[in-house]
Motif scaffolding. Structure first.
Motif, short mmCIF file in Angstrom:
data_model
loop_
_atom_site.label_atom_id
_atom_site.label_comp_id
_atom_site.label_asym_id
_atom_site.label_seq_id
_atom_site.Cartn_x
_atom_site.Cartn_y
_atom_site.Cartn_z
N PHE A 1 91.31 19.80 -29.12
CA PHE A 1 92.07 21.14 -28.50
C PHE A 1 92.31 21.25 -27.19
O PHE A 1 91.83 20.22 -26.31
CB PHE A 1 91.15 22.29 -28.84
CG PHE A 1 89.61 22.19 -28.26
CD1 PHE A 1 89.86 22.70 -26.98
CD2 PHE A 1 88.80 21.54 -28.72
CE1 PHE A 1 88.34 22.82 -26.19
CE2 PHE A 1 87.37 21.37 -28.08
CZ PHE A 1 87.24 22.04 -26.87
N ASP A 2 93.36 22.06 -26.85
CA ASP A 2 93.86 22.19 -25.46
C ASP A 2 93.30 23.55 -24.74
O ASP A 2 93.18 24.65 -25.63
CB ASP A 2 95.45 22.17 -25.44
CG ASP A 2 95.98 20.86 -26.01
OD1 ASP A 2 95.37 20.01 -25.85
OD2 ASP A 2 97.27 20.95 -26.65
N VAL A 3 93.06 23.20 -23.41
CA VAL A 3 93.07 24.52 -22.42
C VAL A 3 93.65 24.53 -21.46
O VAL A 3 93.90 23.45 -20.85
CB VAL A 3 91.27 24.43 -22.00
CG1 VAL A 3 91.09 25.68 -21.17
CG2 VAL A 3 90.49 24.52 -23.28
N SER A 4 94.52 25.57 -21.10
CA SER A 4 95.65 25.41 -20.04
C SER A 4 95.45 26.75 -19.14
O SER A 4 94.59 27.62 -19.53
CB SER A 4 96.96 25.84 -20.68
OG SER A 4 97.10 24.85 -21.68
N SER B 1 80.79 12.24 -28.28
CA SER B 1 81.57 11.46 -27.43
C SER B 1 82.93 12.13 -27.13
O SER B 1 84.04 11.81 -27.07
CB SER B 1 82.02 10.15 -28.05
OG SER B 1 80.78 9.22 -28.33
N PRO B 2 82.90 13.54 -26.41
CA PRO B 2 84.09 13.97 -26.01
C PRO B 2 85.02 13.29 -24.91
O PRO B 2 84.31 12.71 -24.04
CB PRO B 2 83.65 15.34 -25.43
CG PRO B 2 82.18 15.10 -24.98
CD PRO B 2 81.68 14.13 -25.68
N THR C 1 93.31 18.56 -22.33
CA THR C 1 93.22 18.09 -23.82
C THR C 1 91.94 17.60 -24.15
O THR C 1 91.21 16.52 -23.58
CB THR C 1 94.29 17.16 -24.26
OG1 THR C 1 95.54 17.77 -24.00
CG2 THR C 1 94.11 16.80 -25.61
N VAL C 2 91.05 18.17 -24.86
CA VAL C 2 89.57 17.74 -25.17
C VAL C 2 89.38 17.34 -26.33
O VAL C 2 90.13 18.09 -27.61
CB VAL C 2 88.68 18.90 -25.00
CG1 VAL C 2 87.25 18.81 -25.27
CG2 VAL C 2 88.59 19.48 -23.66
N SER C 3 89.11 16.27 -26.68
CA SER C 3 88.77 15.55 -28.08
C SER C 3 87.42 14.90 -28.06
O SER C 3 86.94 14.30 -27.31
CB SER C 3 89.95 14.71 -28.45
OG SER C 3 89.69 13.54 -27.63
N ASP C 4 86.81 15.02 -29.42
CA ASP C 4 85.58 14.34 -29.89
C ASP C 4 85.63 13.79 -31.21
O ASP C 4 86.92 13.97 -31.78
CB ASP C 4 84.53 15.26 -29.42
CG ASP C 4 84.48 16.64 -30.45
OD1 ASP C 4 85.20 16.51 -31.32
OD2 ASP C 4 83.63 17.47 -30.16
N LEU C 5 84.79 13.45 -31.90
CA LEU C 5 84.69 12.85 -32.82
C LEU C 5 84.99 14.02 -34.01
O LEU C 5 85.57 13.36 -35.21
CB LEU C 5 83.45 12.18 -33.44
CG LEU C 5 82.89 11.30 -32.31
CD1 LEU C 5 81.21 10.81 -32.79
CD2 LEU C 5 83.76 9.96 -32.51
N CYS C 6 84.90 15.26 -33.71
CA CYS C 6 85.16 16.03 -34.92
C CYS C 6 86.52 17.04 -34.68
O CYS C 6 87.14 17.19 -35.78
CB CYS C 6 84.11 17.24 -34.72
SG CYS C 6 82.37 16.61 -35.05
#
Length: 316
Positions: free
Chosen positions: A34-37, A2-3, A26-31
């Motif tokens: 992290f950020d990507v710029s 579920s990202p 900003t990417v987040s999932d259940l685990c």
């Protein structure tokens, strides 16, 4: 997993000002999270700058019909324009003209404009007059004393030495108070050699010079005395508004007469340089009084009748 993605972006820079914008994902999932710029740079439009052509002041020349300048920008180019706003300089010795360059306007409303002012100077002379040199003693003789209808002086040099003869312009009837003292003629008589130097006063120039040196008072033309400068034995020619000029290397074996003639002008403006100025006319001439047969005054011509006559002579 579920990202999920969230975006955080800086405001976009202004199109015409340029700048930097940063976008962060900003990417987040259940685990984990992290950020990507990424960064974007907007470069502003290049500056528009005119480079004017090089130009030198003009002397006795007309303004150029056109001048060309270059300019920078998104689309560099050239501009060609003609003279405008032509006006006199305050001293009256030059004119000024403006060459106005203006670039096209870019999408951001930028442009450049510059003015190139060109100066056109010129020579200006006035009051050009006949001038003659005069010894300041009794050895100067006015032409009209010998029956000529022109003014001027013939001067008798009897001994070696250096003589300074004032040069007068426009002195009608040999009246120096009516003329202008425009310089001097320096006559150097040494070792049987005669040198003649014209030296004009500040503010005056010379366009012609003729010198007569001889054993009689005047040059001769067809057995008649004359004071016409064109008949003098030393014609220094047409001169380009000079300040000084000289005649040298005239060998004379005794006392002599000299007439120094010139045409002088008042110098109002001057930008040119004369190639004649300061030059020397080398005559390499010999004047021998033992062989010269000249009269001292104009030749009289008359008819007498009857011929033969007894006690009456008619002279018309």
């Amino acid at each position: 997993c579920s990202p999920q993605v969230a975006i955080n972006a800086d405001a976009a820079p202004a199109l015409c000002e340029g700048g930097v914008a940063k976008v962060t994902w900003t990417v987040s999932d259940l685990c984990e999270t992290f950020d990507v710029s990424a960064t974007w740079t907007l470069t502003p439009l290049p500056e528009i700058v005119i480079t004017l052509p090089e130009v030198s002041d003009l002397c006795n020349d007309d303004f150029p019909i056109e001048k060309t300048a270059s300019y920078t920008g998104c689309v560099p180019g050239t501009l060609t324009v003609g003279p405008t706003n032509i006006r006199d300089r305050e001293d009256g010795c030059a004119q000024l003209a403006d060459y106005v360059f203006t670039t096209p306007v870019d999408v951001c409303g930028n442009f450049d404009t510059k003015t190139l002012t060109v100066v056109r100077e010129f020579d200006k002379y006035t009051n050009c007059e006949t001038a003659f040199a005069k010894l300041e003693n009794e050895n100067a003789r006015c032409f009209d004393n010998d029956g000529f209808s022109r003014w001027g002086w013939t001067n008798n040099i009897t001994e070696e030495g250096t003589y300074y003869l004032p040069l007068y312009a426009g002195a009608a009837q040999c009246d120096t108070s009516k003329g202008a003292h425009v310089g001097q003629v320096i006559v150097t008589y040494s070792g049987g050699m005669v040198n003649v130097e014209y030296d004009l006063s500040a503010g005056y120039v010379m366009t012609e010079a003729h010198v007569y040196i001889g054993c009689g008072k005047y040059p001769m033309k067809k057995d008649k005395a004359t004071v016409a400068p064109g008949q003098f034995n030393f014609n220094l020619g047409s001169l380009d508004h000079v300040y000084n000029y000289s005649l040298s290397n005239v060998e004379v074996d005794g006392p002599f007469w000299i007439i120094a003639h010139a045409v002088t002008c008042e110098e109002i403006c001057r930008c040119s340089i004369s190639e004649d100025n300061g030059k020397e006319f080398v005559a390499d001439s010999v004047i021998s009084c033992e062989t010269v047969n000249q009269t001292d005054s104009p030749k009289a011509e008359f008819k007498a009748y009857p011929v033969p006559f007894d006690d009456k002579l008619n002279v018309p």
